[in-house]
Every structure is written in structure tokens, then in C-alpha cells.
Design a protein around this motif. Structure first.
Motif, PDB file in Angstrom:
ATOM      1  N   VAL A 138       0.849  -1.201   0.000  1.00 31.95           N
ATOM      2  CA  VAL A 138       0.000   0.000   0.000  1.00 31.95           C
ATOM      3  C   VAL A 138       0.881   1.247   0.000  1.00 31.95           C
ATOM      4  O   VAL A 138       0.633   2.207  -0.750  1.00 31.95           O
ATOM      5  CB  VAL A 138      -0.928  -0.007   1.234  1.00 31.95           C
ATOM      6  N   ILE A 139       1.938   1.225   0.812  1.00 30.59           N
ATOM      7  CA  ILE A 139       2.875   2.352   0.859  1.00 30.59           C
ATOM      8  C   ILE A 139       3.643   2.463  -0.447  1.00 30.59           C
ATOM      9  O   ILE A 139       3.796   3.563  -1.013  1.00 30.59           O
ATOM     10  CB  ILE A 139       3.851   2.186   2.040  1.00 30.59           C
ATOM     11  N   ILE A 140       4.126   1.319  -0.952  1.00 30.94           N
ATOM     12  CA  ILE A 140       4.881   1.331  -2.209  1.00 30.94           C
ATOM     13  C   ILE A 140       4.012   1.817  -3.355  1.00 30.94           C
ATOM     14  O   ILE A 140       4.446   2.622  -4.190  1.00 30.94           O
ATOM     15  CB  ILE A 140       5.443  -0.072  -2.514  1.00 30.94           C
ATOM     16  N   GLY A 141       2.760   1.333  -3.406  1.00 36.89           N
ATOM     17  CA  GLY A 141       1.842   1.780  -4.459  1.00 36.89           C
ATOM     18  C   GLY A 141       1.598   3.275  -4.398  1.00 36.89           C
ATOM     19  O   GLY A 141       1.552   3.954  -5.433  1.00 36.89           O
ATOM     20  N   GLY A 142       1.459   3.823  -3.178  1.00 34.23           N
ATOM     21  CA  GLY A 142       1.273   5.269  -3.028  1.00 34.23           C
ATOM     22  C   GLY A 142       2.492   6.047  -3.482  1.00 34.23           C
ATOM     23  O   GLY A 142       2.374   7.093  -4.149  1.00 34.23           O
ATOM     24  N   LEU A 143       3.693   5.548  -3.128  1.00 33.45           N
ATOM     25  CA  LEU A 143       4.925   6.221  -3.546  1.00 33.45           C
ATOM     26  C   LEU A 143       5.066   6.218  -5.065  1.00 33.45           C
ATOM     27  O   LEU A 143       5.404   7.240  -5.673  1.00 33.45           O
ATOM     28  CB  LEU A 143       6.125   5.522  -2.909  1.00 33.45           C
TER      29      LEU A 143
END
Length: 316
Positions: A138-143
Motif C-alpha cells: 500500500v505504501i509502495i503503491g502510493g509512492l
């Protein structure tokens, strides 16, 4: 042979008594096994009863046992759905590309890290490189969405400032595949290198010393000593990788894809989520998951057999 025992061998009663005595003296270790055994029984073996949903017209109100059997109806219907055929093709395509790039990347990184002479610099580098593994998708996708968005992304804003054309990193099918593979390599390369670094650390250092005395360069030692010494680890990891060619974790494609790249980003795991959770077609999604597992099992058996015949290296 006397009374069913081989002459010279210890009596069966004494062997059983010795085993019982060993268990009694190490009972704490066996007690520690109870939790993991219970975990696997409760969360891995008991749920296997749910596989029967793939062969039933499952109703959530009737339950698994009371739902009527339907034979191979769900599998026949599954292959008539165009989205499922597309999901299979996309899963294989992305896994093959990740195998070509993500699999050798940790090996190369481990070889390079092994050549570093500064221990403190090596530790800092390793920590920085395997840190992405602990980030949620989720964090990687947002970044990734923030950095590579077409109109507002930092990367495209930088290209525009240099007078270059904006690149549709996440909205074009071809570019999305490139981004998927690159992000996959970035996220897994550091943590994957730990396995090979562990294998390298077990190599006898006297072999390197003898090679240095003979005038062998560091590149030759890497090629002639290090790589052959970790061949078993490489083969085992390759077999496991091939055994998962029909599987892609749900989080990565779901977090990276969008409606514009559904034709290349929709894989089996997202198909199962869409049909099983969103559309409540539990029988179809179970059939898709079972088919996926059966193909993966066949792949790992085949890869292990081929490896054993070609290189004498195998998992079993």
C-alpha cells in the motif's frame, strides 16, 4: 535372528525406552512445537475442506456440506470467461519477466556485496537495500503513484522542466509492465540477496587464499569459486520460483494497476478477489484458486525432476 530381532542389534524395547527417555528429557522442545503444529492444522489443513466448494453450487446460507454437488461445471464455466483467460496470460507474462530480471538481481547483488572490503559500509548498504522488503505494498503503491503520475508526478514534472515529453508510466500498457518489473526488482533484491550472502559466507576461505596465491583475479574467483559454491542454493531458489509461476501476490498488482491498464494488470489473484469477494461467486473463485495450486504443484514437480536429471541438484 532371535525372536524377530537381528543378532547383535539392540532389543526393540530398549530402543523404544531410549526414545521415550529422550522425549522426556527434551519435553520443553516438544511443547514448543505444539503452537506451530496447531497453527498449520487450524489455518492450513482444516480449511482444505473448503476446496470442495469448487465442485459445488455453493450457497452461503446452506453451507459447504449442504450445498449440492455440480461436478466440473465451475471449471467449464471458468474457461468460458474471457477475463480468466486474460488473467492467466497476464500472470504468466509478469512472472516470466520477473524471473528474467528479479531472479538474477539478488545473485549479482550478493556477489558485489561480497567483494566489499569495508564491513561497516557493507552492513549499511545491506540495510538500505533490504529495507523496501518491509514496506507494505500500500505504501509502495502510493509512492509509485505519487512519483510517476503522468500529470502531477515528480518524475514527469522533472522531465517537463527539462523540455522533455511526459511519459505515461502507469497509464500505458507497455510502460506499466516495465514499471511493475522495476518495482518488483527494487522491492525484493535486497532481501533476496540475504539468502545468497548466507550461502557465500559458508564457503571455505582457504579456497580463496589458495586462488590468490596462484594469482587468480577477484573476478575469476567470483566466477570459478563463488558461483559454483552457491549453485545448489541458486537451483533450489529457481525451482521454487518456477513452482510459483501461476501465482502473483494480490497486493502488488492491485496497488499498482488502474482501470487504464486492466488488460495487462489483471492477474489470477485479482480475478479471484473480484469474483469471490466483490461478486460473491465463491464456487468460481475457489475453482480458479484450486486450478492455480494444481498447476503450481505440477510445475515444481517438473522443475525438480528436470533439475535432478540435468545437474544432479534438486530439492528432494
Amino acid at each position: 535372528m532371535t525372536n524377530g530381532t537381528v543378532k547383535g542389534a539392540p532389543p526393540r524395547k530398549s530402543v523404544a525406552r531410549a526414545k521415550l527417555q529422550y522425549i522426556r528429557s527434551h519435553y520443553l522442545l516438544y511443547l514448543m512445537l505444539l503452537l506451530p503444529i496447531a497453527y498449520y492444522i487450524i489455518f492450513h489443513y482444516l480449511p482444505m475442506f473448503g476446496i470442495t466448494i469448487a465442485f459445488k453450487d455453493y450457497s452461503i446460507f446452506k453451507g459447504i456440506a449442504a450445498s449440492p454437488w455440480s461436478g466440473m461445471k465451475n471449471f467449464n464455466k471458468l474457461f468460458s470467461i474471457r477475463e480468466f483467460s486474460r488473467a492467466i496470460v497476464n500472470t504468466i507474462r509478469l512472472n516470466v519477466l520477473c524471473l528474467l530480471f528479479s531472479f538474477p538481481a539478488p545473485i549479482i547483488l550478493a556477489l558485489l556485496l561480497n567483494e566489499l572490503t569495508s564491513k561497516s559500509f557493507k552492513k549499511v548498504t545491506q540495510t538500505i537495500l533490504y529495507l523496501p522488503h518491509f514496506l507494505s505494498w500500500v505504501i509502495i503503491g502510493g509512492l509509485v503513484s505519487t512519483l510517476f503520475a503522468t500529470n502531477s508526478g515528480l518524475v514527469n514534472n522533472g522531465l517537463a522542466a527539462l523540455g522533455l515529453k511526459r511519459v505515461p508510466w502507469l497509464s500505458d500498457n507497455s510502460w506499466w509492465i516495465v514499471m511493475y518489473v522495476l518495482v518488483s526488482v527494487w522491492q525484493s533484491i535486497g532481501y533476496g540477496a540475504i539468502v545468497y550472502m548466507s550461502a557465500i559466507s559458508g564457503i571455505d576461505q582457504e579456497i580463496y587464499e589458495a586462488a590468490r596465491v596462484d594469482g587468480c583475479s577477484r573476478f575469476k574467483m567470483m566466477y570459478l569459486i563463488t558461483l559454483p559454491s552457491i549453485r545448489t542454493t541458486i537451483v533450489i531458489m529457481l525451482i521454487l520460483k518456477i513452482g510459483g509461476m501461476m501465482s502473483i501476490g494480490f497486493e502488488q498488482p492491485q496497488m499498482l494497476k488502474n482501470a487504464m491498464v486492466n488488460d495487462v494488470g489483471d492477474v489470477i489473484s485479482t480475478f479471484i478477489y473480484r469474483y469471490g469477494i466483490q461478486n460473491a461467486k465463491h464456487s468460481l473463485s475457489t475453482a480458479a484458486g484450486l486450478l492455480q495450486s494444481v498447476i503450481n504443484f505440477a510445475l515444481v514437480i517438473t522443475a525438480n525432476g528436470v533439475s535432478r536429471k540435468i545437474s544432479d541438484e534438486s530439492i528432494w
